[in-house]
Design an enzyme around this catalytic site. Structure first.
Site, PDB file in Angstrom:
ATOM      1  N   ARG A   1       0.832  -1.212   0.000  1.00 12.33           N
ATOM      2  CA  ARG A   1       0.000   0.000   0.000  1.00 12.33           C
ATOM      3  C   ARG A   1       0.864   1.258   0.000  1.00 12.33           C
ATOM      4  NH1 ARG A   1      -1.737   3.169   4.355  1.00 12.33           N
ATOM      5  NH2 ARG A   1      -3.785   4.192   4.129  1.00 12.33           N
TER       6      ARG A   1
ATOM      7  N   HIS B   1       2.701 -22.244  11.723  1.00 12.76           N
ATOM      8  CA  HIS B   1       2.473 -21.187  10.749  1.00 12.76           C
ATOM      9  C   HIS B   1       1.450 -20.138  11.166  1.00 12.76           C
ATOM     10  CE1 HIS B   1       4.829 -23.784   8.170  1.00 12.76           C
ATOM     11  NE2 HIS B   1       4.915 -22.798   7.300  1.00 12.76           N
ATOM     12  N   ILE B   2       0.789 -20.320  12.307  1.00 14.04           N
ATOM     13  CA  ILE B   2      -0.088 -19.233  12.756  1.00 14.04           C
ATOM     14  C   ILE B   2       0.736 -17.980  13.041  1.00 14.04           C
ATOM     15  CG2 ILE B   2      -1.789 -20.811  13.719  1.00 14.04           C
ATOM     16  CD1 ILE B   2      -0.846 -19.918  16.516  1.00 14.04           C
ATOM     17  N   GLN B   3       2.036 -18.153  13.263  1.00 12.22           N
ATOM     18  CA  GLN B   3       2.906 -17.000  13.510  1.00 12.22           C
ATOM     19  C   GLN B   3       3.042 -16.097  12.284  1.00 12.22           C
ATOM     20  OE1 GLN B   3       6.550 -18.518  16.033  1.00 12.22           O
ATOM     21  NE2 GLN B   3       5.481 -20.243  15.121  1.00 12.22           N
TER      22      GLN B   3
ATOM     23  N   ARG C   1      14.306 -20.419  11.768  1.00 16.14           N
ATOM     24  CA  ARG C   1      15.172 -21.448  11.180  1.00 16.14           C
ATOM     25  C   ARG C   1      16.651 -21.155  11.438  1.00 16.14           C
ATOM     26  NH1 ARG C   1      14.412 -21.730   4.993  1.00 16.14           N
ATOM     27  NH2 ARG C   1      15.494 -19.754   5.210  1.00 16.14           N
TER      28      ARG C   1
ATOM     29  N   ILE D   1       9.213 -12.682   9.176  1.00 21.71           N
ATOM     30  CA  ILE D   1       8.937 -12.706  10.610  1.00 21.71           C
ATOM     31  C   ILE D   1      10.180 -13.032  11.426  1.00 21.71           C
ATOM     32  CG2 ILE D   1       6.532 -13.371  10.225  1.00 21.71           C
ATOM     33  CD1 ILE D   1       7.294 -16.194  11.242  1.00 21.71           C
ATOM     34  N   ASP D   2      11.235 -13.574  10.804  1.00 23.94           N
ATOM     35  CA  ASP D   2      12.401 -14.034  11.556  1.00 23.94           C
ATOM     36  C   ASP D   2      13.272 -12.904  12.099  1.00 23.94           C
ATOM     37  OD1 ASP D   2      11.682 -16.641  11.183  1.00 23.94           O
ATOM     38  OD2 ASP D   2      13.092 -17.045   9.573  1.00 23.94           O
TER      39      ASP D   2
END
Length: 323
Positions: A21, A253-255, A172, A127-128
């Protein structure tokens, strides 16, 4: 520069839509045409280009995932695939790219620019939080809060049943999610790839606490931990301390999903603007990021190859607060 394109690549992260956006509306603000490339490098090769305007990204800042979708492309790793992608960019008159993603995304963008000269500015979307050149990556704050909310619930049942829970969070190659989850969730132990915490040390720690009549425990394990995943660690601990009632929870994977936090929406908006204006100012092969609350542009070579270190004081906090 009259026309640019934006794409997302690699794993999705909350806040990617906020970044898209910001890119689109910044381009419109500066009088530049902007296209979205669907499904990352794969869509670039296939010519999946969609013209975007301010209305195209209305009501998206609060949405998780990516409206441009994401995909991994083996074909882009070949010279033939990159040639096809370049041909599509030429056909659509694209002068520059904004790449929203992580290490792999920027590696591809750097090689692409070296071969074909298409300037790219990156926006750190993962996200990491493992990218050198920015204090925080888009999606990290939301992922931590999602994991922490789950850990709070797990702590309740661990306490109710006098159990030891091994909770695996994403990361990871990095413990950046695990560390704040351990501190904020009151964990006794955290295991991350950056440290040398052995399973034997975990066993000794739990035995000592057990002997002090402590009956419930929480061990946070980053998925990239060298000692193995949460299941492997839990099995070895159970074998060494049979009387300990152990359970394993993998948050998974909800993270990656859910509405981005306020912090992620702000970060994504700031970096999206910076990426477009970086292109307009002649930047190429750099990632826009925030370091010490200041906007910086870091060369892809540094972002890809330099290691972002964990603050060791955080590990000490876990040790002190778990007493």
């Amino acid at each position: 520069m009259k026309r640019i394109a934006v794409f997302t690549s690699g794993g999705d992260a909350p806040g990617m839509n906020a970044a898209i956006r910001a890119v689109v509306r910044t381009a419109v603000y500066h009088g530049i045409e902007v296209y979205g490339i669907m499904r990352g490098y794969s869509g670039m090769i296939k010519g999946e280009f969609v013209k975007l305007d301010s209305a195209s990204v209305a009501n998206t800042i609060q949405k998780g995932g990516t409206i441009l979708k994401s995909a991994r492309s083996q074909k882009f790793m070949t010279k033939e695939g990159r040639q096809q992608a370049f041909d599509q960019l030429v056909n659509h008159g694209i002068d520059g790219l904004v790449a929203i993603g992580g290490n792999g995304t920027f590696t591809g963008a750097m090689l692409f620019e070296q071969e074909f000269g298409i300037p790219t500015v990156g926006a750190p979307g993962t996200i990491d939080n493992d990218l050198y050149g920015t204090d925080y990556t888009i999606g990290y704050d939301t992922a931590v809060n999602t994991a922490l909310e789950a850990i709070d619930k797990i702590r309740d049942t661990a306490d109710s049943h006098d159990r030891c829970f091994f909770v695996e969070v994403m990361g990871r190659d990095s413990g950046y999610i695990a560390i704040p989850c351990a501190i904020g969730g009151g964990a006794e132990i955290v295991m991350i790839p950056e440290t040398q915490m052995s399973t034997e040390a975990v066993i000794d720690n739990l035995k000592t606490s057990w002997q002090r009549s402590k009956t419930s425990f929480l061990v946070v394990v980053a998925e990239g931990e060298e000692e193995g995943n949460a299941h492997h660690v839990a099995q070895r601990v159970k074998a060494a301390i049979p009387e300990l009632d152990t359970r394993v929870t993998i948050i998974g994977h909800i993270q990656r999903g859910g509405a981005p936090s306020a912090a992620d929406r702000m970060l994504a908006s700031q970096i999206g603007i910076a990426a477009v204006e970086g292109l307009l100012n002649g930047m190429r092969n750099v990632m826009a990021g925030i370091v010490d609350r200041k906007l910086v542009y870091t060369p892809f070579t540094d972002t890809i190859h330099k290691k972002k270190l964990i603050n060791q004081s955080f590990m000490r906090m876990v040790e002190i607060l778990s007493v």
